[in-house]
Design a protein around this motif. Structure first.
Motif, PDB file in Angstrom:
ATOM      1  N   TYR A   1      -5.144  15.288  -9.005  1.00 62.46           N
ATOM      2  CA  TYR A   1      -4.884  14.149  -8.133  1.00 62.46           C
ATOM      3  C   TYR A   1      -3.737  13.312  -8.684  1.00 62.46           C
ATOM      4  N   CYS A   2      -2.884  12.828  -7.807  1.00 58.05           N
ATOM      5  CA  CYS A   2      -1.931  11.819  -8.235  1.00 58.05           C
ATOM      6  C   CYS A   2      -2.469  10.443  -7.857  1.00 58.05           C
ATOM      7  N   ALA A   3      -2.031   9.426  -8.584  1.00 60.89           N
ATOM      8  CA  ALA A   3      -2.526   8.075  -8.391  1.00 60.89           C
ATOM      9  C   ALA A   3      -1.406   7.066  -8.632  1.00 60.89           C
ATOM     10  N   ALA A   4      -1.530   5.910  -8.012  1.00 60.63           N
ATOM     11  CA  ALA A   4      -0.505   4.876  -8.128  1.00 60.63           C
ATOM     12  C   ALA A   4      -1.140   3.534  -8.429  1.00 60.63           C
TER      13      ALA A   4
ATOM     14  N   GLN B   1       0.843  -1.184   0.000  1.00 59.11           N
ATOM     15  CA  GLN B   1       0.000   0.000   0.000  1.00 59.11           C
ATOM     16  C   GLN B   1       0.880   1.236   0.000  1.00 59.11           C
ATOM     17  N   VAL B   2       0.388   2.306  -0.605  1.00 59.12           N
ATOM     18  CA  VAL B   2       1.127   3.548  -0.677  1.00 59.12           C
ATOM     19  C   VAL B   2       0.189   4.695  -0.358  1.00 59.12           C
ATOM     20  N   GLN B   3       0.701   5.701   0.354  1.00 51.91           N
ATOM     21  CA  GLN B   3      -0.068   6.901   0.661  1.00 51.91           C
ATOM     22  C   GLN B   3       0.518   8.067  -0.115  1.00 51.91           C
ATOM     23  N   LEU B   4      -0.365   8.899  -0.669  1.00 52.26           N
ATOM     24  CA  LEU B   4       0.050   9.967  -1.581  1.00 52.26           C
ATOM     25  C   LEU B   4      -0.447  11.318  -1.083  1.00 52.26           C
ATOM     26  N   VAL B   5       0.429  12.326  -1.151  1.00 54.90           N
ATOM     27  CA  VAL B   5       0.070  13.677  -0.730  1.00 54.90           C
ATOM     28  C   VAL B   5       0.540  14.670  -1.790  1.00 54.90           C
ATOM     29  N   GLU B   6      -0.416  15.370  -2.406  1.00 54.56           N
ATOM     30  CA  GLU B   6      -0.108  16.355  -3.431  1.00 54.56           C
ATOM     31  C   GLU B   6       0.142  17.727  -2.819  1.00 54.56           C
ATOM     32  N   SER B   7       0.906  18.527  -3.530  1.00 55.27           N
ATOM     33  CA  SER B   7       1.146  19.914  -3.152  1.00 55.27           C
ATOM     34  C   SER B   7       1.524  20.699  -4.399  1.00 55.27           C
ATOM     35  N   GLY B   8       1.542  22.028  -4.262  1.00 60.70           N
ATOM     36  CA  GLY B   8       1.992  22.868  -5.354  1.00 60.70           C
ATOM     37  C   GLY B   8       0.898  23.572  -6.132  1.00 60.70           C
ATOM     38  N   GLY B   9      -0.352  23.275  -5.814  1.00 58.49           N
ATOM     39  CA  GLY B   9      -1.438  23.955  -6.508  1.00 58.49           C
ATOM     40  C   GLY B   9      -1.538  25.411  -6.086  1.00 58.49           C
TER      41      GLY B   9
ATOM     42  N   ALA C   1      -7.614   3.355 -15.842  1.00 58.53           N
ATOM     43  CA  ALA C   1      -8.587   4.439 -15.666  1.00 58.53           C
ATOM     44  C   ALA C   1      -9.007   4.576 -14.197  1.00 58.53           C
ATOM     45  N   ARG C   2      -8.813   3.530 -13.396  1.00 66.31           N
ATOM     46  CA  ARG C   2      -9.226   3.553 -11.990  1.00 66.31           C
ATOM     47  C   ARG C   2      -8.128   2.991 -11.114  1.00 66.31           C
ATOM     48  N   PRO C   3      -7.069   3.738 -10.895  1.00 62.37           N
ATOM     49  CA  PRO C   3      -5.989   3.256 -10.020  1.00 62.37           C
ATOM     50  C   PRO C   3      -6.501   3.037  -8.606  1.00 62.37           C
ATOM     51  N   PRO C   4      -5.893   2.124  -7.858  1.00 58.07           N
ATOM     52  CA  PRO C   4      -6.376   1.832  -6.505  1.00 58.07           C
ATOM     53  C   PRO C   4      -5.959   2.847  -5.448  1.00 58.07           C
ATOM     54  N   TYR C   5      -4.888   3.599  -5.709  1.00 52.83           N
ATOM     55  CA  TYR C   5      -4.378   4.520  -4.699  1.00 52.83           C
ATOM     56  C   TYR C   5      -4.418   5.952  -5.220  1.00 52.83           C
ATOM     57  N   TRP C   6      -4.958   6.850  -4.359  1.00 51.31           N
ATOM     58  CA  TRP C   6      -5.150   8.249  -4.740  1.00 51.31           C
ATOM     59  C   TRP C   6      -4.676   9.177  -3.628  1.00 51.31           C
ATOM     60  N   GLY C   7      -4.225  10.362  -4.027  1.00 48.71           N
ATOM     61  CA  GLY C   7      -4.000  11.419  -3.069  1.00 48.71           C
ATOM     62  C   GLY C   7      -5.289  12.185  -2.832  1.00 48.71           C
ATOM     63  N   GLN C   8      -5.203  13.224  -1.998  1.00 45.94           N
ATOM     64  CA  GLN C   8      -6.395  13.995  -1.634  1.00 45.94           C
ATOM     65  C   GLN C   8      -6.690  15.116  -2.624  1.00 45.94           C
ATOM     66  N   GLY C   9      -5.726  15.418  -3.484  1.00 41.29           N
ATOM     67  CA  GLY C   9      -5.930  16.438  -4.508  1.00 41.29           C
ATOM     68  C   GLY C   9      -5.377  17.798  -4.120  1.00 41.29           C
TER      69      GLY C   9
END
Length: 120
Positions: A95-98, A1-9, A105-113
Motif C-alpha cells: 500500500y502507498c500512503a500520504a 485530500q489526496v487519492q492514491l492508486v497503486e500498480s505494478g504488483g 504509523a497511521r497515515p490518513p490517506y491510503w491506496g487500495q493496495g
C-alpha cells in the motif's frame, strides 16, 4: 485530500525485481510525505519505506535496506518502489500512503493496495 492508486504488483520468482507505482490525484502531491507499507496474510500491516515531500530524505525498514528504493516524481504526482532481490517473505499486499510533514504509523490517506507474490 489526496487519492492514491497503486500498480505494478504481480508474480515474480525469488531474486527477481518489481517496480511499484502509486499515482496521486490532485495538485498537492508535492506537499505530502509518502510511504509504502505492506501486509502479509495473517500479519499486521508494516512500514516498508518513506520519503519526504521534497524527495531529499528517505527511510527504510531494516528488512528492505539495500534491496528496495523509494523515489518520487512530483511533476508526475507519482511515487515508486523499486524492489530488487525479492524473497518469498516479501509476499504481501503493498500500500502507498500520504501524510503531511512526515509519514507516521497511521497515515490518513491510503491506496487500495497491489499484490506482490514472490515464488521460491
Amino acid at each position: 485530500q489526496v487519492q492514491l492508486v497503486e500498480s505494478g504488483g504481480g508474480l515474480v520468482q525469488a531474486g527477481g525485481s518489481l517496480r511499484l507505482s502509486c499515482a496521486a490525484s490532485g495538485r498537492t502531491f508535492s506537499r505530502y510525505a509518502m510511504g509504502w507499507f505492506r501486509q502479509a496474510p495473517g500479519k499486521e500491516r508494516e512500514f516498508v519505506a518513506a520519503i519526504t515531500s521534497s524527495g531529499l530524505s528517505t527511510d527504510y525498514a531494516d528488512f528492505v535496506k539495500g534491496r528496495f528504493t523509494i523515489s518520487r516524481d512530483n511533476a508526475k504526482s507519482t511515487l515508486y518502489l523499486q524492489m530488487n532481490s525479492l524473497k518469498p517473505e516479501d509476499t504481501a499486499v503493498y500500500y502507498c500512503a500520504a501524510e503531511f510533514i512526515r509519514v507516521s504509523a497511521r497515515p490518513p490517506y491510503w491506496g487500495q493496495g497491489t499484490q506482490v507474490t514472490v515464488s521460491s
